[in-house]
Every structure is written in C-alpha cells, then in structure tokens.
Design a protein around this motif. Structure first.
Motif, PDB file in Angstrom:
ATOM      1  N   GLY A 118       0.772  -1.236   0.000  1.00  0.00           N
ATOM      2  CA  GLY A 118       0.000   0.000   0.000  1.00  0.00           C
ATOM      3  C   GLY A 118       0.800   1.282   0.000  1.00  0.00           C
ATOM      4  N   LYS A 119       2.119   1.206  -0.131  1.00  0.00           N
ATOM      5  CA  LYS A 119       2.942   2.411  -0.176  1.00  0.00           C
ATOM      6  C   LYS A 119       3.150   2.830  -1.634  1.00  0.00           C
ATOM      7  N   PHE A 120       3.537   4.100  -1.816  1.00  0.00           N
ATOM      8  CA  PHE A 120       3.800   4.556  -3.172  1.00  0.00           C
ATOM      9  C   PHE A 120       5.081   3.916  -3.704  1.00  0.00           C
ATOM     10  N   ARG A 121       5.077   3.574  -4.981  1.00  0.00           N
ATOM     11  CA  ARG A 121       6.279   3.058  -5.623  1.00  0.00           C
ATOM     12  C   ARG A 121       7.310   4.174  -5.764  1.00  0.00           C
ATOM     13  N   ASP A 122       8.552   3.795  -6.058  1.00  0.00           N
ATOM     14  CA  ASP A 122       9.600   4.795  -6.228  1.00  0.00           C
ATOM     15  C   ASP A 122       9.283   5.750  -7.368  1.00  0.00           C
ATOM     16  N   ALA A 123       8.658   5.249  -8.428  1.00  0.00           N
ATOM     17  CA  ALA A 123       8.195   6.087  -9.533  1.00  0.00           C
ATOM     18  C   ALA A 123       6.683   5.950  -9.631  1.00  0.00           C
ATOM     19  N   ALA A 124       5.998   7.093  -9.734  1.00  0.00           N
ATOM     20  CA  ALA A 124       4.539   7.087  -9.791  1.00  0.00           C
ATOM     21  C   ALA A 124       4.075   8.065 -10.868  1.00  0.00           C
ATOM     22  N   PHE A 125       2.810   7.976 -11.212  1.00  0.00           N
ATOM     23  CA  PHE A 125       2.228   8.890 -12.192  1.00  0.00           C
ATOM     24  C   PHE A 125       1.087   9.660 -11.538  1.00  0.00           C
ATOM     25  N   ILE A 126       0.859  10.883 -12.012  1.00  0.00           N
ATOM     26  CA  ILE A 126      -0.270  11.673 -11.541  1.00  0.00           C
ATOM     27  C   ILE A 126      -1.057  12.131 -12.759  1.00  0.00           C
ATOM     28  N   THR A 127      -2.362  11.884 -12.734  1.00  0.00           N
ATOM     29  CA  THR A 127      -3.225  12.247 -13.852  1.00  0.00           C
ATOM     30  C   THR A 127      -4.506  12.873 -13.311  1.00  0.00           C
ATOM     31  N   THR A 177      10.957  14.735   1.151  1.00  0.00           N
ATOM     32  CA  THR A 177      12.216  14.282   0.553  1.00  0.00           C
ATOM     33  C   THR A 177      12.680  12.921   1.070  1.00  0.00           C
ATOM     34  N   LYS A 178      12.041  12.428   2.121  1.00  0.00           N
ATOM     35  CA  LYS A 178      12.463  11.147   2.696  1.00  0.00           C
ATOM     36  C   LYS A 178      11.562   9.986   2.293  1.00  0.00           C
ATOM     37  N   LYS A 179      10.521  10.262   1.506  1.00  0.00           N
ATOM     38  CA  LYS A 179       9.570   9.209   1.158  1.00  0.00           C
ATOM     39  C   LYS A 179       9.415   9.099  -0.357  1.00  0.00           C
ATOM     40  N   PRO A 180       9.067   7.894  -0.834  1.00  0.00           N
ATOM     41  CA  PRO A 180       8.689   7.762  -2.243  1.00  0.00           C
ATOM     42  C   PRO A 180       7.294   8.380  -2.455  1.00  0.00           C
ATOM     43  N   PRO A 181       6.966   8.724  -3.690  1.00  0.00           N
ATOM     44  CA  PRO A 181       7.735   8.500  -4.910  1.00  0.00           C
ATOM     45  C   PRO A 181       8.869   9.514  -5.054  1.00  0.00           C
ATOM     46  N   TYR A 182       9.978   9.054  -5.596  1.00  0.00           N
ATOM     47  CA  TYR A 182      11.109   9.936  -5.890  1.00  0.00           C
ATOM     48  C   TYR A 182      11.034  10.467  -7.322  1.00  0.00           C
ATOM     49  N   VAL A 183      10.327   9.718  -8.167  1.00  0.00           N
ATOM     50  CA  VAL A 183      10.114  10.139  -9.554  1.00  0.00           C
ATOM     51  C   VAL A 183       8.606  10.242  -9.776  1.00  0.00           C
ATOM     52  N   LEU A 184       8.159  11.406 -10.238  1.00  0.00           N
ATOM     53  CA  LEU A 184       6.741  11.619 -10.497  1.00  0.00           C
ATOM     54  C   LEU A 184       6.560  11.971 -11.972  1.00  0.00           C
ATOM     55  N   CYS A 185       5.692  11.225 -12.656  1.00  0.00           N
ATOM     56  CA  CYS A 185       5.503  11.368 -14.107  1.00  0.00           C
ATOM     57  C   CYS A 185       4.136  11.974 -14.393  1.00  0.00           C
ATOM     58  N   THR A 186       4.107  12.945 -15.292  1.00  0.00           N
ATOM     59  CA  THR A 186       2.853  13.607 -15.653  1.00  0.00           C
ATOM     60  C   THR A 186       2.916  14.049 -17.092  1.00  0.00           C
ATOM     61  N   VAL A 187       1.759  14.310 -17.666  1.00  0.00           N
ATOM     62  CA  VAL A 187       1.714  14.827 -19.034  1.00  0.00           C
ATOM     63  C   VAL A 187       1.514  16.341 -19.005  1.00  0.00           C
ATOM     64  N   GLY A 188       0.349  16.795 -18.573  1.00  0.00           N
ATOM     65  CA  GLY A 188       0.062  18.225 -18.611  1.00  0.00           C
ATOM     66  C   GLY A 188      -0.087  18.892 -17.257  1.00  0.00           C
ATOM     67  N   MET A 189      -0.087  18.107 -16.188  1.00  0.00           N
ATOM     68  CA  MET A 189      -0.263  18.691 -14.860  1.00  0.00           C
ATOM     69  C   MET A 189       1.069  19.213 -14.317  1.00  0.00           C
ATOM     70  N   LEU A 190       0.995  20.122 -13.362  1.00  0.00           N
ATOM     71  CA  LEU A 190       2.139  20.634 -12.594  1.00  0.00           C
ATOM     72  C   LEU A 190       3.072  21.547 -13.395  1.00  0.00           C
ATOM     73  N   ILE A 191       2.660  21.951 -14.590  1.00  0.00           N
ATOM     74  CA  ILE A 191       3.521  22.844 -15.376  1.00  0.00           C
ATOM     75  C   ILE A 191       3.469  24.257 -14.809  1.00  0.00           C
ATOM     76  N   GLU A 192       2.299  24.675 -14.365  1.00  0.00           N
ATOM     77  CA  GLU A 192       2.141  26.008 -13.770  1.00  0.00           C
ATOM     78  C   GLU A 192       1.623  25.872 -12.344  1.00  0.00           C
ATOM     79  N   GLY A 193       2.101  26.749 -11.473  1.00  0.00           N
ATOM     80  CA  GLY A 193       1.555  26.832 -10.125  1.00  0.00           C
ATOM     81  C   GLY A 193       2.013  25.752  -9.170  1.00  0.00           C
ATOM     82  N   PHE A 194       2.932  24.875  -9.594  1.00  0.00           N
ATOM     83  CA  PHE A 194       3.421  23.814  -8.712  1.00  0.00           C
ATOM     84  C   PHE A 194       4.670  24.324  -7.997  1.00  0.00           C
ATOM     85  N   ASP A 195       4.513  24.602  -6.717  1.00  0.00           N
ATOM     86  CA  ASP A 195       5.581  25.216  -5.926  1.00  0.00           C
ATOM     87  C   ASP A 195       6.226  24.160  -5.041  1.00  0.00           C
TER      88      ASP A 195
END
Length: 733
Positions: A349-358, A376-394
């Motif tokens: 039930g934990k997040f994988r090291d690489a995950a996707f957000i849609t 910074t101490k928890k996964p996911p360490y790699v987050l994959c997205t197509v169009g999200m998080l381009i603007e306003g992601f601080d």
C-alpha cells in the motif's frame, strides 16, 4: 464561513516577512507607477517571489481600507496557497474570502460585504477568486460588485488572460480599478502565432522585468545544469505527423503508439531517459519530475477492449523507471508486453519509487501523492505527468526535471524550466538539473522539402531543437556571464558508453555518460538549417521569390555573434549566399521574372546577415575584447575599426535594402503600420495585399535592426497598435 467578523479583524493583524532591500525598491516603484497609470505588469522568472511581493502590495491597499481582488484563471491550488497563511493555518488576511470551484462561499454574505465596502463603510478586504467562478452562472451579482467596487486587481499568470474571456473581464473593470499583472512568460501561442500581454489593452505596460540569468547571478534562483540526450530516433517515426507540418501549429507533438513497432520505439526512447537518470542523477532519492508526451491514438496491445488510456505515456514512464518494462525485454519479433493495470502502489500500500499523476485520479489521491512527493524522505522519488504541474506547482525541493515532450510553446518551456530553479535551503539543493531527450529532426526537411516555407514552419521546425530553444530562453540577460561563472551549464551526453553497458552485471552499473559542452548561440546549427533553406531556394523558379525571401530574412535575424567562431560561421554562410547570387545571374533555366528577382533576394539576405552580426557586436558585445571585435569585423569583410561600426551598418542597409537611409525606413514602416491594422488589412484587395507582402514587409526586417538608432522606429515597433501579423515577423522571444 471564511469572512471574518470585525471583532476578529481588530484582534488580528497581517504579518508578512519583510521585503529585501532590492524588492522594497521594486515595491515602491510599482506603487508610484499606479499613481499615474491604471494597468501594468511585472515579468520575472518562476520562483523569483512575485506572489510574495504581491502580498505586500495587497497589504498596502488592505491597510488603506481598499478592496483588493487577487485573480487567477483556473489554478485553484495556487489560489488557496496565496489565500492561506500556512504557518498559522488560517487566512492571511483576516477580512478576506476565497471564491473558487473547490471552496464554497456564502455568496449572500460576500455580496453584503462588497456592497458595504462600496459605500465606504467596511474595512480593507481581499477577495481571492478564480475567473471561472466569477464568470459562472451563479456569480452574476458578485461579478457586478467586483467590477463596480474593486480598487486593485492583482492578476497572477496574466498571460492566461490574453484575447479570451479573461481579457474581456479585465476590460470591464472601471477606471477606478488598478490592474497589476504578474507573469514569467508574457506571451501565448506557438512560434509564428504569438500573442502578447500588451495586447490585453492599449495602456498595459511592463512595469518591471528581470531575466532568468540575472536572477541566477544574483542568487535569487538556483544555478541550472541542462543536459541534452540525443535519442538517435527519427522524430517522424516517434511522433504523429498525420497532418504533416500542420501538427506544429499546436503547442505539443503527440506520440504515436498505434503499432507494435511504434510502441517499441517509444519504450526505447523512454528507456533512454531511465539510463540517463541512472547514470547522471547522483542522489537516487532526489525528487525528479518527468514531463511526458500526450498520445492521440489508441495504444497497441494495451487497454481493456482497446479503449484509449488516459495519460498513457506518464503511466508507461513510471513503469519503465520502476523496472517493470524495459527495451531489452521487448523481443525483436514478439509483441510488446505491457501491464494490463498501471498501479502507483506497492503490495503493502505504499507509493512506488516512480509514480504517475493524472487528472483521472481522485482529488484526495492526487493530494496524497503530491504530499508524499514533497517529502524528501519518502517515495515516490520520480513523479511522471503529461500536462499537470507545469504552472503553479511550488516545490523548491525539486532537484531534477526530465523532458520527454517536445514543445512548440516557449511559454510552456519556460514554465517547465521554472520548476527546478527555486532555491531550497531545506533540501540543500545545489542546482537544478534538467535532462531533455532530443530526437533527430533532419527527416522533416527531407520529407517536407519546400513545405517548411509554408506558414512560418521554418521557425517551428527549428524550435524542436533544444539548443535553439535554450538560446531563446537565454536571449535576455547576461547569460554569457552566468555560463562563464558556471552557474548555467549546458551540455550534450555521449550515450555510447551507456549503450555498451546495457545488460546485466558490473558493466551496466559502471556505465557512465560522457558530457560534451554546448556553446550558445548555436551558430553552426542555425547555419546548417539556413543552408537547407538556401538549397531549397536554389532549386526553385517561382517568380519574385517573395515567400522565400521573407523566410530567409526571418532566419537571418535569428543569428547572434558572441565570439570569433560565430563570425567565422556567418562569413562562410555569407560566402555561400554570394555564390548563389552570382550563379543566379547566369542561370539560363530561370524565367524572366525569376532571373530578375532571384539574385536580388540572395543579395538582400547576404547583407542582412552581415547587418545582424554587426548589431550583435554593437549591442551585445560588452564581453568581447576590442582586439577580438576588430578581428570579427575583418572576418565579416569590414574595416577592422569598431569606431566605424555605424557606418558599416548603414553600408549594409544601403547595399542590401530598397530603402537606403533610416528616414526612408521610418517613412515606409509608418505606412506599413497603417496598412497592417486588422481593420485596414481585411479590406485590401488581393493585389494590394500582395504588394504589401512584396514591397513593404522586407522593410520590417531592416527596420528592426535599427530600432535603437531611431526614436521613431523604436516607438513604432513598441506600439501596441502594430498588428500581431507584423510583430510575429520580428518576434525575438
């Protein structure tokens, strides 16, 4: 209810961290500007602190008992981040409200408050709102009260308000309302069809600007290392060009995963990103964001009942980074084997090291995913997205960005880069790292030939080249100094060692990518593409060569000279153009009209190339020594004396242009300005439009080179009335 009563407002005060001395000056300059102006905008890179500055401006108006509107187009996360004081877990301004699709407000109570403010009976008030909510079906009364009573409107990401409903709303605000826009990218659209913030209204002006290199040099943003990894794949084979070069009229290309072979190539290209990540990202728990490409068609061999898979490439990329899919597992003859269900979670039930957000994920799951990614101490360490998080992601702790999606939009490109340039004392990030996977674009010239001349496609094709996009990104500010000091690094990766090291065992683990520095400006690369266009023109017999001349002149204005090597490249190119000019005079295959015009076209282009080189030397040559400047002049065929550079520039105009003096240019371009307005242009008959393009448009290129030599030209080129049709001709950003 979020509107605080007066008793609470009296008890609580707005506490903000003080501004630095340099930002205090900017703060004061903005307030002074609005004493005599109604509209203006600031242009600063993402992460500079424009939202923090805006809070101080809000507070000034709030303390004076004014109504302030903080408006965004649709970015609710950004809206709530600005509304709340995170440390106190309460609204930043005691007397305020949040109006968005995700936050339900008592509209009757809000209307009552706004009416009281309009009568001068209320205290200062700040309304944080999204445009969509204000313009919604239930927002008519609130909208009218905002339009009537707002004293200051602060519009974040104001580029999203260009020529749309947002633009209309801003123009409905009355004369009492001051409008301050904030943006990192004051334009919208793809190359050749760009719209500017200045077009929102005739009195919209830039109040303050600071470039990315300047912010990095001043240690307001993190140093940047940009690495280009060439995939050796043909872009035509990876991306969907079903509509030919018209696909470049959009801001993104779409991956083609519709066949087994196409899908394998996409997996190999994605695997390359994983190889680069494994080899070059030193800290494996460093947070990494991957921007993936959209997929238009159904994916071969995946999806229940062959249904389309939302954000497929983001899910595929996460699986590749998790080791579930790899290029080596795809047999030459077998179909690709893909997981039927993409999953972000491990069996426990934990997040994988690489995950996707849609966007299809439930909101609470998206929030949990982003919260875990920010830790910074928890996964996911790699987050994959197509169009999200381009603007306003601080997220200042973000250390690495991987670009797997080519874009034709400089605005999107700058926004993507801005994700990793924020300073982060918490994570200890030394610099932001960006890796871009780049494909070969040579096939586009081979497949479409002279089609690249159509509809300004030349610039669009070349924007697929990372070096050219980076030159555009760093075209303002002292990038040369930042590069010299090592605060901006740009390199290419030699992937041969990685390829040899693939497989199992020690060799794979120890494989290292070899980096080769990339020099800006990419003069050799631009010269290569320019030569292609010259070769296409050389083969043609098309009358006056009007379109070819415009595109060659447009390309000439893209060159920069920053050192002797640039001048040598340009000198060779000018020799090539001169040779084509001489041959055109003697080419008996040409028709009478072509024989008359073709040599002139090459002659104009040759001298415009030289003029642009001289302009670089005059206006951007501060870091070039005087002896080297004189060598550059000699290399370009001029007397090696920088004191005579202005006479050299006028010589280029006199020999290459139909207008022999600057006053001639002012006269002709004044006429162009009147003709180019939409109201006038649409009523011109075809003959007049053809004359406009043939006789007058070339003067725009020459005039652009003398903007700083003529107040009349400067005023003309900076005019908001000048039609976008002309602005895009000389677009430099």
């Amino acid at each position: 209810m979020t509107i605080s009563n007066e008793a609470v407002a009296d008890m609580e005060t707005v506490e903000l961290e003080p501004l630095r001395e340099d930002k205090k000056k900017i703060f004061e300059d903005i307030l002074k500007y609005f004493e005599t102006h109604q509209r203006g905008y600031i242009k600063v890179p993402t992460g500079w602190g424009k939202t923090f500055l805006s809070k101080h401006i809000m507070k000034k108006y709030y303390d004076d008992g004014k109504l302030v509107l903080f408006l965004v187009s649709k970015n609710n996360p950004l809206l709530s981040q600005t509304y709340y004081d995170r440390k106190k877990n309460q609204p930043l301004f005691p007397n305020s409200a949040l109006l968005s699709s995700e936050h339900k407000e008592d509209r009757k109570e809000l209307a009552k408050t706004l009416k009281a403010l309009g009568k001068g009976k209320g205290k200062g008030f700040v309304l944080f709102a999204s445009l969509q909510t204000v313009l919604g079906k239930q927002g008519a009364e609130i909208k009218n009260l905002i339009l009537e009573h707002t004293d200051l409107a602060i519009v974040d990401e104001i580029h999203n308000f260009i020529n749309n409903r947002g633009n209309d709303f801003l123009n409905e605000l009355g004369e009492r309302t001051k409008i301050l826009g904030m943006t990192a990218t004051p334009f919208q659209g793809v190359v050749g069809n760009v719209k500017f913030v200045d077009e929102i209204a005739g009195d919209m002006r830039e109040v303050y600007a600071k470039t990315l290199p300047e912010c990095i040099l001043d240690e307001e943003l993190a140093p940047l290392k940009y690495t280009i990894a060439e995939s050796s794949e043909d872009i035509f084979e990876i991306f969907d060009f079903e509509k030919g070069l018209d696909e470049l009229d959009k801001q993104d290309l779409f991956l083609d995963c519709s066949t087994a072979d196409k899908l394998k190539k996409v997996v190999r290209r994605t695997q390359l990103a994983k190889d680069v990540y494994d080899s070059m990202v030193k800290r494996k728990n460093a947070k990494t964001l991957v921007f993936c490409a959209p997929v238009r068609k159904r994916v071969y061999g995946a999806g229940a009942d062959r249904e389309e898979i939302n954000a497929f490439h983001a899910k595929l990329t996460a699986s590749v980074f998790n080791g579930e899919i790899s290029a080596s597992k795809l047999g030459k003859d077998s179909d690709p084997v893909l997981p039927l269900d993409f999953d972000n979670y491990t069996p426990d039930g934990k997040f994988r090291d690489a995950a996707f957000i849609t966007s299809e994920l439930p909101k609470d799951e998206q929030s949990a995913l982003l919260a875990a990614f920010r830790d910074t101490k928890k996964p996911p360490y790699v987050l994959c997205t197509v169009g999200m998080l381009i603007e306003g992601f601080d997220f200042p702790g973000l250390e690495t960005l991987i670009l797997l999606r080519p874009t034709l939009s400089m605005r999107l490109f700058e926004q993507q880069v801005g994700r990793v340039t924020r300073l982060s004392p918490v994570s200890g990030k030394g610099k932001g790292h960006i890796f871009e996977i780049s494909d070969s674009i040579d096939s586009l010239y081979q497949r479409f030939g002279e089609g690249v001349f159509n509809g300004e496609k030349v610039d669009q094709v070349q924007m697929l080249q990372p070096e050219i996009r980076l030159e555009e990104l760093f075209s303002e500010g002292d990038a040369a100094l930042a590069i010299e000091e090592g605060k901006i690094e740009i390199s290419k990766v030699d992937l041969s060692n990685l390829k040899k090291g693939r497989g199992k065992g020690r060799g794979r683990k120890n494989a290292q990518a070899v980096e080769v520095p990339v020099r800006l400006p990419p003069t050799a690369l631009r010269a290569k593409y320019f030569s292609r266009l010259l070769a296409i023109t050389e083969e043609k017999d098309v009358g006056a060569f009007e379109r070819e001349k415009r595109e060659l002149m447009r390309g000439a204005l893209r060159f920069r000279v920053r050192e002797l090597r640039d001048a040598e490249e340009l000198s060779t190119l000018c020799d090539q153009v001169n040779k084509l000019k001489r041959e055109a005079y003697e080419d008996r295959r040409l028709g009478d009209v072509s024989r008359q015009h073709k040599p002139k076209v090459f002659g104009e282009v040759e001298w415009l190339l030289k003029l642009q080189a001289l302009n670089s030397l005059k206006y951007a040559g501060d870091r070039i020594s005087m002896p080297e400047k004189n060598k550059i002049l000699k290399t370009l065929g001029f007397e090696p004396d920088m004191r005579k550079i202005d006479s050299h520039r006028l010589k280029c105009l006199k020999i290459g242009s139909a207008q022999k003096t600057i006053p001639d240019l002012v006269k002709v371009l004044g006429f162009v300005s009147r003709l180019s307005s939409s109201e006038t242009y649409q009523f011109l008959d075809k003959k007049k439009k053809d004359q406009w393009k043939r006789e007058f448009l070339p003067a725009v290129y020459w005039g652009f080179c003398f903007i700083d030599a003529s107040p009349e030209l400067k005023e003309l080129f900076e005019s908001t009335e000048w039609d976008r049709r002309v602005k895009n001709i000389i677009r430099q950003k």
